[in-house]
Structure formats: structure tokens, C-alpha cells
Design an enzyme around this catalytic site. Structure first.
Site, mmCIF file in Angstrom:
data_model
loop_
_atom_site.group_PDB
_atom_site.id
_atom_site.type_symbol
_atom_site.label_atom_id
_atom_site.label_comp_id
_atom_site.label_asym_id
_atom_site.label_seq_id
_atom_site.Cartn_x
_atom_site.Cartn_y
_atom_site.Cartn_z
ATOM 1 N N SER A 72 4.023 -19.084 -37.429
ATOM 2 C CA SER A 72 4.365 -18.249 -36.275
ATOM 3 C C SER A 72 5.853 -17.942 -36.159
ATOM 4 O O SER A 72 6.247 -17.169 -35.280
ATOM 5 C CB SER A 72 3.887 -18.922 -34.978
ATOM 6 O OG SER A 72 2.503 -19.188 -35.021
ATOM 7 N N HIS A 77 10.001 -23.863 -31.308
ATOM 8 C CA HIS A 77 9.439 -24.360 -30.053
ATOM 9 C C HIS A 77 10.480 -25.162 -29.282
ATOM 10 O O HIS A 77 11.272 -25.914 -29.859
ATOM 11 C CB HIS A 77 8.224 -25.245 -30.336
ATOM 12 C CG HIS A 77 7.070 -24.503 -30.932
ATOM 13 N ND1 HIS A 77 6.117 -23.872 -30.159
ATOM 14 C CD2 HIS A 77 6.705 -24.291 -32.221
ATOM 15 C CE1 HIS A 77 5.213 -23.304 -30.950
ATOM 16 N NE2 HIS A 77 5.551 -23.539 -32.213
#
Length: 479
Positions: A45, A49
Site C-alpha cells: 500500500s 502508518h
């Protein structure tokens, strides 16, 4: 004998190599593929994060937050694309608010900075295309996006600059401790290598190596496939931040995010598969992404999809990273699934500390922490670009029209260490072939440049190493 052999040239392995190159040691990175970044690291992705999701107290949570904090400075030091765009976890139902609050509290416990819950009005101002069902969201300003290829190549190139060596197309077939206790023998399809220390960063295959070293405490890694859609640049501004959906009454959903190169990325699924090479998309997987894509973000322009792809995560049932010396001179860097990309800078530092202490390594007095990325002429003003082309006309030759990639960039990518040896190697380093036509126009010219610069015949050029040759014969051979 090598001091350290790192098995696996993904982002974790390359981060380990870069951090270990801070010390005076003979380091070799092995990979069965033809280049770095050919496994899990190439298809994910591309998210940095913030660290609110991983279970508090886990190694995953600690390294995620630390890796995220290190990323902005590392991007400047190693010159790769990174943007701290922030992330939103969208809550689509009032009854799911307790779960949103719990996620916030977990993030605060993990040490994530700037977290707060925002209400519908503020959310809609930040993301005009947010779903009409959205009632609130968790805002994480430290969340970001990165180019996973760029990060991995930057780490690898800096490691090589500081003395680490890379050996590709080399599959590990076995390993065992040396009889004199001085280290390990690694059996490969290209002969046997000896080393004082092994770092096991083999991705979905890390369990195989772990079990060779410590059969009494077996590990099982499951390949978890994620399917994605990548949309054209014209869709890149549909969202401004990484948008997740809070798992709730509507299911888990998929993320929608801009990329550092101006595309829009949608996905992934989470489908466990037995085959650790099963990176093909499936109709069912892509249908699932389509069905869930619009839950948190409305009016997604899926007709602007330019490609779909799938990647594999190295999932272990306990859902945590496994990093440590499990046998004398054998260090696991295993089960590195999401948020492994975000955690990579911290993973590399942790592994380097373990190996340094185990081998009593001394600092490398000539370590250089910097690396300069491939020059993109599009980033220059008109005068500077004109001067560059005057000095090197290859920067005035556009090879990939979709992404405006020049011959000069491709030549640079080939001659780096480690450098591009295939169409995919060029594509990931320069974006030649990443655009709307997906290499339909530029492949022949890229092949010509690869053959010329590598001093080989075009028939030897591959898409991605191995048997993936593009040319299988010439027309006149059939007459």
C-alpha cells in the site's frame, strides 16, 4: 568467510544492510530474484502508518512508531520520495464510535503524536469526497506515503556505497552450523557460502530458514494476498490523505490513498494462500475491492484504472514481528507484514544492534549516510534543465511519454549499484512503463538502452529476470 550474510533483499533486508554498513564488516546480501525489491516490498500500500493500529506492547507497535518518526529525516538523507500527508480512519456508523475511541486510545498508548477524533464537518472539509455515511474519523497527522521501490533502492544503494555486496539469482537450499562453531554454512544453487552470522530477512520464506536453524521451535508464515487497483494521475487528487475505513458493521473495507507520484491507489484484500509465489490477481479479489472501495470514499473513478496487481504479506498467526538471535549467529527478521514498510528504518536499527553486540563489531570510520537519487529533469527549472541537456543530451530524449522519463535517467538507473538489469528494474527506479500505457510504447526503446549499456544482445533482456525474456526469436528465422 563473510561476517554477515543477509538473506532477502526486500525493504527489511536492505534496511538491515544499510544499518550494518555503519560497522566494519564484510556484508553480503543474497536474494533468489534478479534485483532488490522483488518480493513483498514491491507490491504493497506504500503507506507509512502512524502506529495507532498495532497492539500496544507489541514489537510491531514499537517499531512502527519509531520507523514512522525516522522516515522524514531518512527521506532527506537518502533522497527518496516521501510525503507526510496524514491519514484518516473513517467511522461510518454511530454504533461504531466505541471502536474509534478504542483505536484512538491504543494510538495514544503507543506514543503516536497528534492523534485526535474529528467530527463530520471537519472531516468533510478535509476530504470533500468522503462518504455521506461518515460520522467521524481518527486523524493521524504523522501518517504518510512513500515509494516502496524508492525507499528500498535508497537503502540498498547506501549500503553498497558503504561496502555491502549484493548477489542475486541465488536461492538458498539449506544451512547448518559449521563444525568448529565459528558460524554457518549456507547452501545455495550456486555453491556454499560461509558466514559468522545470518540475518533471516526472507519474507514469506523466512519460516523455512527459521525452521532450518531452530526446528524445535517451528514457525509458520502464511502468504496473505492483497489485490489493488492503481488509477491514473487524473484521479490522483480524489483524496488528499490516506483514507482507511474503521472495521465495523460494513466490514473491514479497503484503503484509498494518493501516491507520491500522483496516482490513486485502492485496496487491498486479505486472502490467505498456500502458494508463496501466488501474486496473480483474481477476479474474485478484484471484485471484492470494487465492492468495498466506495464505502468510505464516494464517486471513485474506477474507470481510470491503469493496472491492477497483487502482493503477498508474510503473516504469522501471532501477528507480531519476530526479531532476535534464535541460535548463535542466526538472527531472525521474520513475519514482517504490514506495517513492515513503515517500520523498516527501526527494524534495520534493531537488527544491527543485535548483530553488532553478537559479533563485537567496530564502527565503520568512513560510513557515509547520504545517497543521491536518480535526477529527474522535471524537477528543474527551465534554465537548469536546458543546461543539463546541453551537458548530457540523453536528458533531452524522452523515452517514456506517459511519465516523461528520459534516456539519461534510464542510463543512470542501469549504472547504479545495485543497478537495473531488466525492464522491471528500470521501471521501478525511473517509472518508465508505470504510466497509462503500462509500457506499451516505451518497452522497445528501454530494451535497446539496456542491451547497449549492459553490452548484451536484446534477446537477453528480460522483463523481470529468469526466463521472462521478451524476444523469443526473429522474423527471418521462420523463413
Amino acid at each position: 568467510m563473510h561476517d554477515i550474510i543477509i538473506i532477502g533483499a526486500g525493504v527489511a533486508g536492505c534496511a538491515c544492510a544499510r544499518e550494518l554498513s555503519r560497522y566494519s564488516a564484510n556484508i553480503l546480501v543474497l536474494d533468489k530474484a534478479e534485483d532488490v525489491c522483488c518480493g513483498t516490498s514491491k507490491a504493497n500500500s506504500a503507506i507509512v502508518h502512524a502506529g495507532y493500529d498495532a497492539a500496544h506492547g507489541s514489537l510491531m507497535a514499537k517499531l512502527n512508531v519509531e520507523g514512522s518518526r525516522r522516515m522524514p529525516a531518512l527521506a532527506k538523507e537518502l533522497d527518496f520520495a516521501y510525503a507526510q500527508c496524514g491519514s484518516l480512519v473513517v467511522c461510518l456508523s454511530e454504533e461504531d464510535r466505541p471502536a474509534l475511541q478504542k483505536l484512538y486510545e491504543n494510538g495514544i498508548a503507543n506514543g503516536v503524536e497528534g492523534l485526535r477524533i474529528i467530527e463530520r464537518d471537519e472531516l468533510a472539509a478535509m476530504e470533500p469526497n468522503v462518504s455521506d455515511q461518515a460520522v467521524a474519523a481518527l486523524w493521524a497527522p504523522t501518517g504518510g506515503i512513500v515509494c516502496p521501490f524508492g525507499l528500498t533502492y535508497a537503502l540498498a544503494e547506501n549500503a553498497a556505497k558503504n561496502g555491502a555486496q549484493f548477489q542475486f539469482n541465488t536461492a538458498v537450499t539449506g544451512l547448518h552450523p559449521l563444525a568448529d562453531g565459528r558460524g554457518w554454512a549456507i547452501e545455495t544453487d550456486r555453491g556454499t557460502l560461509e558466514t559468522r552470522c545470518i540475518v533471516n530477512a526472507a519474507g514469506v520464506y523466512a519460516d523455512v530458514l527459521h525452521n532450518m536453524a531452530d526446528a524445535d521451535h517451528p514457525m509458520k508464515i502464511t502468504a496473505r494476498r492483497g489485490d489493488y487497483f492503481l488509477l491514473d494521475h487524473t484521479a490522483g487528487q480524489h483524496v488528499r490523505h490516506t483514507v482507511f475505513q474503521l472495521p465495523g458493521k460494513y466490514g473491514k473495507g479497503v484503503l484509498v490513498t494518493p501516491t507520491v507520484h500522483g496516482n490513486l491507489l485502492i485496496g487491498p484484500t486479505a486472502i490467505d494462500v498456500e502458494d508463496k509465489e501466488a501474486t496473480a490477481t483474481t477476479a474474485a479479489g478484484l471484485d471484492e475491492v470494487r465492492a468495498k472501495a466506495g464505502l468510505a470514499v464516494r464517486d471513485l473513478p474506477l474507470r481510470q484504472t491503469i493496472t491492477s496487481f497483487a502482493g503477498l504479506r508474510a503473516h504469522e498467526a501471532r501477528h507480531d514481528f519476530f526479531i532476535g538471535e534464535i541460535a548463535p549467529g542466526f538472527v531472525d527478521c521474520a513475519a514482517i507484514e504490514s506495517p513492515g514498510l513503515s517500520s523498516a528504518p527501526a527494524i534495520g536499527a534493531m537488527v544491527a544492534d543485535i548483530v553488532r553486540d553478537s559479533l563485537h563489531l567496530k564502527e565503520n570510520p568512513v560510513f557515509d549516510p547520504t545517497r543521491k537519487g536518480i535526477l529527474d529533469p522535471k524537477t528543474l527549472d527551465f534554465a537548469a534543465r536546458a543546461e543539463l541537456i546541453k551537458q548530457n543530451p540523453a536528458y533531452g530524449q524522452i523515452i517514456c511519454r506517459c511519465e516523461s522519463v528520459t534516456e539519461g535517467e534510464i542510463v543512470d538507473a542501469i549504472h547504479r549499484v545495485p543497478g537495473a538489469r531488466s525492464l522491471d528494474g528500470v521501471k521501478r527506479r525511473t517509472r518508465a512503463g508505470m504510466g497509462r500505457c503500462q509500457a506499451g510504447f516505451c518497452s522497445p526503446r528501454v530494451m535497446e538502452i539496456l542491451a547497449r549499456e549492459l553490452g548484451v544482445d536484446q534477446s537477453e533482456i528480460t522483463k523481470s529476470g529468469g526466463d521472462s525474456k521478451i524476444i523469443v526469436g526473429t522474423n527471418k528465422d521462420t523463413f
